[in-house]
Design a protein around this motif. Structure first.
Motif, PDB file in Angstrom:
ATOM      1  N   VAL A 197       0.950  -1.234  -0.156  1.00  0.00           N
ATOM      2  CA  VAL A 197       0.063  -0.016   0.152  1.00  0.00           C
ATOM      3  C   VAL A 197       0.887   1.330   0.003  1.00  0.00           C
ATOM      4  CG1 VAL A 197      -1.863  -1.313   1.218  1.00  0.00           C
ATOM      5  CG2 VAL A 197      -0.006   0.075   2.397  1.00  0.00           C
ATOM      6  N   VAL A 198       0.125   2.462  -0.369  1.00  0.00           N
ATOM      7  CA  VAL A 198       1.074   3.506  -0.551  1.00  0.00           C
ATOM      8  C   VAL A 198       0.634   4.691   0.613  1.00  0.00           C
ATOM      9  CG1 VAL A 198       1.708   5.479  -1.952  1.00  0.00           C
ATOM     10  CG2 VAL A 198       1.525   3.270  -2.822  1.00  0.00           C
ATOM     11  N   HIS A 199       1.286   5.168   1.360  1.00  0.00           N
ATOM     12  CA  HIS A 199       0.833   6.079   2.418  1.00  0.00           C
ATOM     13  C   HIS A 199       1.702   7.474   1.625  1.00  0.00           C
ATOM     14  CE1 HIS A 199      -0.077   3.445   6.038  1.00  0.00           C
ATOM     15  NE2 HIS A 199      -0.588   3.166   4.791  1.00  0.00           N
ATOM     16  N   TYR A 200       0.977   8.513   2.230  1.00  0.00           N
ATOM     17  CA  TYR A 200       1.678   9.836   1.642  1.00  0.00           C
ATOM     18  C   TYR A 200       1.778  10.977   2.856  1.00  0.00           C
ATOM     19  CZ  TYR A 200      -0.603   7.943  -2.197  1.00  0.00           C
ATOM     20  OH  TYR A 200      -0.910   7.212  -3.231  1.00  0.00           O
ATOM     21  N   GLN A 201       3.110  11.593   2.868  1.00  0.00           N
ATOM     22  CA  GLN A 201       3.510  12.641   3.933  1.00  0.00           C
ATOM     23  C   GLN A 201       3.643  14.082   3.198  1.00  0.00           C
ATOM     24  OE1 GLN A 201       7.404  12.437   5.547  1.00  0.00           O
ATOM     25  NE2 GLN A 201       6.287  12.962   7.712  1.00  0.00           N
ATOM     26  N   PRO A 202       2.552  14.726   3.831  1.00  0.00           N
ATOM     27  CA  PRO A 202       2.592  16.370   3.094  1.00  0.00           C
ATOM     28  C   PRO A 202       4.077  17.124   2.961  1.00  0.00           C
ATOM     29  CG  PRO A 202       0.878  16.005   4.658  1.00  0.00           C
ATOM     30  CD  PRO A 202       1.617  14.800   4.858  1.00  0.00           C
ATOM     31  N   ILE A 203       4.008  17.900   2.047  1.00  0.00           N
ATOM     32  CA  ILE A 203       5.269  18.707   1.909  1.00  0.00           C
ATOM     33  C   ILE A 203       4.539  20.073   1.700  1.00  0.00           C
ATOM     34  CG2 ILE A 203       7.266  19.508   0.638  1.00  0.00           C
ATOM     35  CD1 ILE A 203       7.423  16.720  -0.608  1.00  0.00           C
ATOM     36  N   ALA A 204       4.833  21.337   2.982  1.00  0.00           N
ATOM     37  CA  ALA A 204       4.216  22.562   2.730  1.00  0.00           C
ATOM     38  C   ALA A 204       5.028  23.573   2.813  1.00  0.00           C
ATOM     39  CB  ALA A 204       3.323  22.519   3.845  1.00  0.00           C
ATOM     40  N   ARG A 205       4.802  24.507   2.330  1.00  0.00           N
ATOM     41  CA  ARG A 205       5.526  25.954   2.382  1.00  0.00           C
ATOM     42  C   ARG A 205       5.164  26.560   3.606  1.00  0.00           C
ATOM     43  NH1 ARG A 205       2.421  27.792  -2.593  1.00  0.00           N
ATOM     44  NH2 ARG A 205       3.499  27.172  -4.443  1.00  0.00           N
ATOM     45  N   PHE A 206       6.196  27.444   4.085  1.00  0.00           N
ATOM     46  CA  PHE A 206       6.160  27.820   5.302  1.00  0.00           C
ATOM     47  C   PHE A 206       4.808  28.782   5.773  1.00  0.00           C
ATOM     48  CE2 PHE A 206      10.342  26.262   4.795  1.00  0.00           C
ATOM     49  CZ  PHE A 206      10.642  25.647   5.889  1.00  0.00           C
ATOM     50  N   ASP A 207       4.144  29.248   4.996  1.00  0.00           N
ATOM     51  CA  ASP A 207       2.870  29.755   5.236  1.00  0.00           C
ATOM     52  C   ASP A 207       1.820  28.733   5.298  1.00  0.00           C
ATOM     53  OD1 ASP A 207       2.399  28.863   2.634  1.00  0.00           O
ATOM     54  OD2 ASP A 207       2.095  30.841   1.620  1.00  0.00           O
ATOM     55  N   GLY A 208       2.006  27.497   5.075  1.00  0.00           N
ATOM     56  CA  GLY A 208       0.890  26.417   5.361  1.00  0.00           C
ATOM     57  C   GLY A 208       0.552  25.865   4.096  1.00  0.00           C
ATOM     58  N   THR A 209       0.916  26.365   3.090  1.00  0.00           N
ATOM     59  CA  THR A 209       0.059  25.875   1.836  1.00  0.00           C
ATOM     60  C   THR A 209       1.008  24.420   1.594  1.00  0.00           C
ATOM     61  OG1 THR A 209       0.059  28.041   0.884  1.00  0.00           O
ATOM     62  CG2 THR A 209      -0.059  26.081  -0.742  1.00  0.00           C
ATOM     63  N   VAL A 210      -0.106  23.403   1.336  1.00  0.00           N
ATOM     64  CA  VAL A 210       0.560  22.249   0.853  1.00  0.00           C
ATOM     65  C   VAL A 210       0.579  22.016  -0.443  1.00  0.00           C
ATOM     66  CG1 VAL A 210      -0.144  19.804   0.991  1.00  0.00           C
ATOM     67  CG2 VAL A 210      -0.746  21.055   2.639  1.00  0.00           C
ATOM     68  N   VAL A 211       2.026  21.881  -0.772  1.00  0.00           N
ATOM     69  CA  VAL A 211       2.372  21.762  -2.501  1.00  0.00           C
ATOM     70  C   VAL A 211       2.216  20.459  -2.885  1.00  0.00           C
ATOM     71  CG1 VAL A 211       3.682  24.055  -2.278  1.00  0.00           C
ATOM     72  CG2 VAL A 211       4.823  21.812  -1.540  1.00  0.00           C
ATOM     73  N   ARG A 212       2.618  19.287  -2.267  1.00  0.00           N
ATOM     74  CA  ARG A 212       2.523  18.103  -2.738  1.00  0.00           C
ATOM     75  C   ARG A 212       2.696  17.231  -1.470  1.00  0.00           C
ATOM     76  NH1 ARG A 212       7.038  20.041  -4.630  1.00  0.00           N
ATOM     77  NH2 ARG A 212       9.070  19.251  -4.011  1.00  0.00           N
ATOM     78  N   VAL A 213       2.509  15.979  -1.869  1.00  0.00           N
ATOM     79  CA  VAL A 213       2.896  14.771  -0.732  1.00  0.00           C
ATOM     80  C   VAL A 213       3.754  13.804  -1.412  1.00  0.00           C
ATOM     81  CG1 VAL A 213       0.539  15.001   0.369  1.00  0.00           C
ATOM     82  CG2 VAL A 213       0.947  13.448  -1.556  1.00  0.00           C
ATOM     83  N   GLU A 214       4.455  13.167  -0.601  1.00  0.00           N
ATOM     84  CA  GLU A 214       5.486  12.096  -0.860  1.00  0.00           C
ATOM     85  C   GLU A 214       4.851  10.752  -0.708  1.00  0.00           C
ATOM     86  OE1 GLU A 214       9.995  10.368  -0.141  1.00  0.00           O
ATOM     87  OE2 GLU A 214       9.255  12.051   1.049  1.00  0.00           O
ATOM     88  N   ALA A 215       4.806   9.987  -1.867  1.00  0.00           N
ATOM     89  CA  ALA A 215       4.337   8.580  -1.740  1.00  0.00           C
ATOM     90  C   ALA A 215       5.284   7.845  -1.017  1.00  0.00           C
ATOM     91  CB  ALA A 215       4.121   8.324  -2.989  1.00  0.00           C
ATOM     92  N   LEU A 216       4.842   6.969  -0.284  1.00  0.00           N
ATOM     93  CA  LEU A 216       5.887   5.937   0.635  1.00  0.00           C
ATOM     94  C   LEU A 216       5.256   4.688   0.628  1.00  0.00           C
ATOM     95  CD1 LEU A 216       6.624   8.598   3.446  1.00  0.00           C
ATOM     96  CD2 LEU A 216       8.212   7.869   1.725  1.00  0.00           C
ATOM     97  N   ALA A 217       5.968   3.777   0.078  1.00  0.00           N
ATOM     98  CA  ALA A 217       5.275   2.389   0.234  1.00  0.00           C
ATOM     99  C   ALA A 217       5.474   1.721   1.316  1.00  0.00           C
ATOM    100  CB  ALA A 217       6.183   1.532  -0.916  1.00  0.00           C
ATOM    101  N   ARG A 218       4.372   0.877   1.624  1.00  0.00           N
ATOM    102  CA  ARG A 218       4.199   0.157   2.990  1.00  0.00           C
ATOM    103  C   ARG A 218       3.809  -1.400   2.512  1.00  0.00           C
ATOM    104  NH1 ARG A 218       6.467   3.794   4.111  1.00  0.00           N
ATOM    105  NH2 ARG A 218       6.273   5.255   6.038  1.00  0.00           N
ATOM    106  N   TRP A 219       4.674  -2.366   3.223  1.00  0.00           N
ATOM    107  CA  TRP A 219       4.066  -3.776   2.889  1.00  0.00           C
ATOM    108  C   TRP A 219       4.078  -4.480   4.564  1.00  0.00           C
ATOM    109  CZ3 TRP A 219       8.146  -7.750   0.399  1.00  0.00           C
ATOM    110  CH2 TRP A 219       7.616  -8.931   0.305  1.00  0.00           C
TER     111      TRP A 219
END
Length: 434
Positions: A197-219
């Motif tokens: 399965v794939v989980h996601y960790q948000p990446i945000a600017r310092f004003d709080g705007t989420v620009v993307r998420v990193e896909a992280l595989a889990r087994w």
């Protein structure tokens, strides 16, 4: 008996013409002799990290001078009964007879590595270079010369891949072992059945705007439990399944990103890690293009992350990197900052972004001026090259605030959010939008 068995310089036979160390054949004969007498020993294989940069930047004469200096240091760090050899290129081997246990072998290997890591002056340039060391111990890890050398080689590649410095042989990392073959079969089944399965960790600017998420595989394996990503990624690389794993994670990430867009989060992109093997696979860009078309996601919303240390020679990777950049996807260099000299590699990697290494980021908690100056220098140099900078591993508010003061562009880590399943991430995005 050990003194009689050691490889005396006068009896060593042919030596490496550049460094004066023993030949591979002579070292193998030394191992044979110790094994025949039942001597407990450790075999170390050493590979210099980033040596190619010295050759490419300063020239082969400087590279040869560096090898001679490191060979001399290696010899000085050994006992009279030890044997050292150059296997060719920037690879060396050492035999340590009479070690009591793995702890002593590890301490000896760490001492050697520390000695090699001292700066070397090449003309007007100060060079710092490290070694990855793999070790196998007889009779625990084998009682034949060829097997010990192979297993030390397996451990060395694991040390290099995991950036552990020194690693001992582990059968789980050996592509020739029965355990590894069974693991590869289970991974193949997991990719077929959708068990990863794939989980996601948000990446945000310092004003709080989420620009993307990193896909992280889990087994989560039915018998083995939760398997560390580093372990099954290594298994995928060694078994030839890394292409399938990358495609699998990318397809799932694009599918989930499309769902988020449908729920009003079109600005949120997705980042997926790629391996060295992907960068020498000429078919990889076409597969990325096909998945983008199938999932109807703009290429600009996809970031492919690669570790600079794992990139094969630029000559081999250049065509794939150019093709990926031509698709319009973003390229990010992960784990950046372990070696500032890698700044010189960024133009060739077609990078749009660097991700500060976790150690650099967490060093800011120490409140040392050195850690702050290093982070500031990397951020400023990256901005001068037109690159954005993302900090990873941000786990505390003071680090978040410090990075903002240094004009870092974005960050990810537990301070913002832990990795989440796709549905949970959607709920998290909704709450932030309120």
């Amino acid at each position: 008996m050990q003194t009689d068995l050691r490889l005396a310089r006068s009896e060593a036979g042919p030596r490496d013409p550049l460094t004066g160390l023993a030949s591979r054949g002579a070292l193998e004969r030394s191992i044979d002799g110790h094994l025949a007498h039942g001597t407990r020993l450790a075999v170390l294989l050493l590979d210099l990290d980033r040596f190619k940069e010295v050759n490419d930047t300063l020239g082969h004469l400087a590279g040869d001078a560096l090898l001679r200096e490191l060979a001399a240091r290696l010899e000085r760090s050994l006992d009279p009964t030890d044997t050292s050899a150059r296997f060719g290129g920037d690879e060396f081997a050492v035999v340590l007879p009479g070690v009591r246990d793995s702890e002593e072998a590890y301490e000896r290997a760490t001492t050697i590595r520390r000695e090699l890591a001292r700066p070397v002056r090449l003309g007007d340039v100060r060079v710092e270079i490290e070694a990855s060391i793999g070790m196998a111990i007889a009779p625990d890890d084998g009682d034949e010369t060829a097997a010990l050398l192979h297993r030390a080689d397996v451990a060395m590649y694991e040390a290099k891949r995991a950036r552990r410095g020194v690693a001992r042989y582990d059968v789980a990392h050996d592509p020739r072992s029965d355990a590894h073959l069974a693991f590869a079969s289970a991974l193949h089944e997991a990719l077929t059945s959708g068990a990863i399965v794939v989980h996601y960790q948000p990446i945000a600017r310092f004003d709080g705007t989420v620009v993307r998420v990193e896909a992280l595989a889990r087994w989560h394996h039915a018998q083995l439990g939760m398997i560390e990503p580093s372990r099954f990624i290594l298994g995928a690389e060694q078994s030839g399944l890394i292409g399938r794993l990358t495609d699998y994670v990318l397809d799932q990430a694009l599918h989930d990103a499309r769902r988020w867009r449908a729920h009003g989060h079109a600005r949120v992109g997705v980042a997926v890690n790629v391996a060295a093997a992907n960068l020498v696979d000429g078919r990889f860009p076409a597969r990325v293009a096909a998945l983008l078309a199938a999932r109807r996601l703009p290429a600009a919303k996809v970031t492919l992350e690669l570790r600079e240390a794992s990139v094969p020679t630029l000559d081999r990777a250049r065509v794939v990197l150019d093709d990926l950049a031509g698709l319009g996807v973003r390229l990010s260099v992960d784990d950046f900052g372990r070696a500032p000299s890698s700044l010189t590699m960024l133009p060739g990697l077609r990078a749009h972004e660097v991700k500060l290494d976790r150690a650099v980021v967490q060093g800011l908690l120490n409140h040392s001026g050195g850690s702050r100056r290093l982070a500031a220098a990397i951020i400023a140099a990256s901005h001068a090259l037109g690159l954005t900078v993302v900090a990873k591993g941000v786990e505390a508010a003071p680090v978040w605030d410090g990075l903002a003061d240094l004009q870092c562009d974005a960050a990810q880590g537990f301070h913002l959010c832990r990795p989440l399943p796709a549905d949970d991430l959607l709920q998290w995005l909704r709450r932030r939008a309120m």
